[in-house]
Scaffold this motif. Structure first.
Motif, PDB file in Angstrom:
ATOM      1  N   HIS A   1     -56.319 -25.580  -0.299  1.00 53.69           N
ATOM      2  CA  HIS A   1     -56.217 -24.754   1.029  1.00 53.69           C
ATOM      3  C   HIS A   1     -55.257 -24.086   1.220  1.00 53.69           C
ATOM      4  CE1 HIS A   1     -60.365 -26.566   2.121  1.00 53.69           C
ATOM      5  NE2 HIS A   1     -59.687 -27.610   1.642  1.00 53.69           N
TER       6      HIS A   1
ATOM      7  N   ARG B   1     -54.974 -20.137   2.006  1.00 55.82           N
ATOM      8  CA  ARG B   1     -54.182 -19.421   2.932  1.00 55.82           C
ATOM      9  C   ARG B   1     -53.179 -18.301   2.818  1.00 55.82           C
ATOM     10  NH1 ARG B   1     -54.774 -22.408   8.104  1.00 55.82           N
ATOM     11  NH2 ARG B   1     -52.492 -21.833   8.522  1.00 55.82           N
TER      12      ARG B   1
ATOM     13  N   TYR C   1     -60.273 -20.313   7.702  1.00 56.92           N
ATOM     14  CA  TYR C   1     -58.653 -20.532   7.736  1.00 56.92           C
ATOM     15  C   TYR C   1     -57.706 -20.002   8.781  1.00 56.92           C
ATOM     16  CZ  TYR C   1     -59.418 -22.238   2.755  1.00 56.92           C
ATOM     17  OH  TYR C   1     -60.109 -22.988   1.893  1.00 56.92           O
ATOM     18  N   PHE C   2     -58.261 -18.891   9.517  1.00 61.51           N
ATOM     19  CA  PHE C   2     -57.708 -18.492  10.636  1.00 61.51           C
ATOM     20  C   PHE C   2     -58.465 -18.081  11.677  1.00 61.51           C
ATOM     21  CE2 PHE C   2     -55.247 -17.563   7.110  1.00 61.51           C
ATOM     22  CZ  PHE C   2     -53.807 -18.233   7.451  1.00 61.51           C
TER      23      PHE C   2
END
Length: 193
Positions: free
Chosen positions: A7, A11, A49-50
């Motif tokens: 992850h 990112r 992720y965001f």
């Protein structure tokens, strides 16, 4: 067997794409769609992720910060043990200036983030902390007759030189000459070694 996903790596891939978009087109061009395209991933993955643009921007800023710290650490390590304060300051500040293509991209993104935080104060607390710590560190290296105001001025000079370098108004030599001249004012010309 399910594929293991790193992850942090994803990112960082997305943050690098954001920085490429921001460096090439400015922060106003940063969107989930543009960042996803630059990263070669789906917009859904970026959103995974965001959740927001602010989250994406904060992470990308932390990546720029880490890169800057790594450049400074490497430059300072080459000085050896116990360098004179002026040489230490010059080395650190020069390492933060956008003096080549690699550092210009980071410089463009950092400048864009400063503008971004000017209109989004909620995105700025980390920058405030970093600035206060760096100003305090610089003040500790300056001769006794100078204080935090001189340290703030030196930091502002470095930021301004970075803007002029990015805009093409100054060459690398001009920026470093200006930095050296200011350090001479603070330390005295005889300490230039």
């Amino acid at each position: 067997m399910p594929k293991k996903v790193d992850h942090q790596e994803r990112r960082t891939l997305i943050a690098d794409a954001l920085m490429r978009v921001a460096a090439a087109q400015g922060l106003e061009a940063v969107s989930l769609r543009h960042v996803a395209a630059a990263a070669g991933v789906s917009a859904g993955m970026v959103q995974h992720y965001f959740r927001t643009k602010d989250e994406m921007m904060a992470f990308a800023l932390s990546v720029v910060r880490e890169r800057s710290q790594a450049r400074v650490t490497d430059a300072v390590a080459r000085l050896g043990d116990n360098p004179p304060p002026r040489r230490l300051l010059r080395t650190m500040l020069a390492a933060l200036l956008p003096l080549d293509e690699r550092t210009r991209d980071d410089g463009r993104v950092a400048l864009a983030f400063l503008a971004y935080t000017a209109v989004r104060p909620s995105a700025a607390p980390r920058l405030h902390e970093d600035t206060a710590q760096f100003t305090g560190f610089i003040a500790g290296l300056l001769p006794d007759r100078h204080g935090s105001a001189a340290a703030a001025g030196l930091l502002a000079l470095m930021e301004g030189l970075g803007v002029y370098l990015l805009g093409g108004q100054y060459t690398t030599a001009q920026a470093l000459d200006a930095l050296d001249a200011h350090l001479d004012l603070l330390f005295g010309a005889s300490s230039a070694a």
